[in-house]
Design an enzyme around this catalytic site. Sequence first.
Site, PDB file in Angstrom:
ATOM      1  N   TYR A 146       1.013  -1.131  -0.034  1.00 57.27           N
ATOM      2  CA  TYR A 146      -0.105   0.077   0.029  1.00 57.27           C
ATOM      3  C   TYR A 146       0.816   1.305  -0.120  1.00 57.27           C
ATOM      4  CZ  TYR A 146      -3.434   3.343   1.788  1.00 57.27           C
ATOM      5  OH  TYR A 146      -4.152   4.562   1.827  1.00 57.27           O
ATOM      6  N   ASP A 241       9.674   2.814  -0.995  1.00 62.06           N
ATOM      7  CA  ASP A 241       8.667   3.409  -0.159  1.00 62.06           C
ATOM      8  C   ASP A 241       8.977   3.179   1.530  1.00 62.06           C
ATOM      9  OD1 ASP A 241       4.970   3.677   0.142  1.00 62.06           O
ATOM     10  OD2 ASP A 241       6.501   4.510   1.056  1.00 62.06           O
ATOM     11  N   LYS A 269       5.235   9.230   8.183  1.00 63.73           N
ATOM     12  CA  LYS A 269       4.883   8.802   9.764  1.00 63.73           C
ATOM     13  C   LYS A 269       6.144   9.441  10.595  1.00 63.73           C
ATOM     14  CE  LYS A 269       2.907   4.583   7.688  1.00 63.73           C
ATOM     15  NZ  LYS A 269       1.347   4.902   7.997  1.00 63.73           N
TER      16      LYS A 269
END
Length: 434
Positions: A146, A241, A269
């Site tokens: 994702y 990623d 994050k």
Amino acid sequence: MSRQLTRSRVLQQRAEKLLPGGVDSPVRAFRAVGGEPPFVDRGEGAYLWDADGNRYIDYFGSWGAMILGHAFPAAVEAVQGAAARSASFGASTGAEADLAELVVKAFPSIEKLRFVSSGTEATMSAIRLARAFTGRKYVVKFEGCYHGHSDGLLVKAGSGVATFGIPGSAGVPEEIAHLTLALPFNSVFAVEAAFAEHKGEIACVIVEPVVGNAGCIPPAGGYLEALREITAREGAVLILDEVMTGFRVALGGAQELYGVTPDMTTLGKIIGGGLPCAAFGGRAEIMDMLAPLGAVYQAGTLSGNPLAMAAGIATVGYLMEHRDEVYPLIERLSKAVAEGVAAEAAKAGVPMTTNRVGAMWTWFFTSGPVTDFARAATSDTAAFARFHRAMLDQGVWLPPSQYEAVFLGTAHTMEDIQQTIAAAKEAFAAVLTA
Ligand code: KE4
């Protein structure tokens, strides 16, 4: 023992009138695990308190961001100070280069970067750059990974998409999905075949170097090196990623841990210490294609926001200064809890496979090995749901999906770990009495 959740229910009923599903992000709705989500009142260190005053050990930590624990004093102080000077200018500040200097020190592959407000923006922008740099259209991603919710990346995605068992998303035109090639993770053969079939047409390969969004799936030995070799040979951009793995599996992320140098990296994050901050960066010759220097347009009102920069500088700065204590500590704590719970599952006769890289792991309710999404999808999600509920009732809040990674941070203690293992012993009894 079911915890008192009256206030949370009142808050949820009000929220559901205004927010679809009562949430601002689907996975928070607990649809995959059943039951009603507690509404959080506050967090401190390794703990969350809900609106009814119940305390939980937090094992999702804002999906990985809160590696130093909630309300980390230096971050709180930095944000308060920045807020007093106004929350946003829409003009340049010195803090952006301050955080950028820390990032490039931790990630030597990043020569230049740009801050954005979410991982979705970071991956979307990195792909746009890769397409412009190569003049090619196709994107390779991997099933179960994702990378945020931009149209082209919602193809066989992980996280909430996998949680809800939807192939992608309504509203994504076939013409866009068609340009995304979703391959099985950990299969070099599949990547070679895709490049053979689309010779000279693939702009980039984007990959979670340690998959977190199918649950945790580590790269097979040599796999990341193969992706690096194939993309270099074929003239495609390799995008790691590291929104989840960055600053978590090592200060310099998976690229430090596995010694693979990408062309571009996306971060999120932890980089913002819990505030809306993400970044994309890499080789200067690619990054310099961005407006105002080049022809690739990308922009954002709150990009490089002063509060997010302050939180990021406090967080990343602390990790950098204390890396020799932080990473061995979270490795020790994670190993203890991941293996302790797995041992209780074995005693209870519950089939479980545990995948872990540092302070991110997943307890899959299936016999192993789990090396790609197809294997992860053999998990007994109903058993996981019973486990999740039984743990929540005992004050242990796990991510509400089998297809998410579990996280801990420096505020967790061995006492928390022992409490978690004891709770798991009880929970497995509930799992078995379906
Ligand atoms: P955001 O747009 O949610 O900030 O980042 C998207 C993203 C990109 N890349 C990776 C590797 C990610 O894990 C994410 C977001 N992670 C999910 C949790 N697995 C966010 C939680 C949610 O969707 O509520």
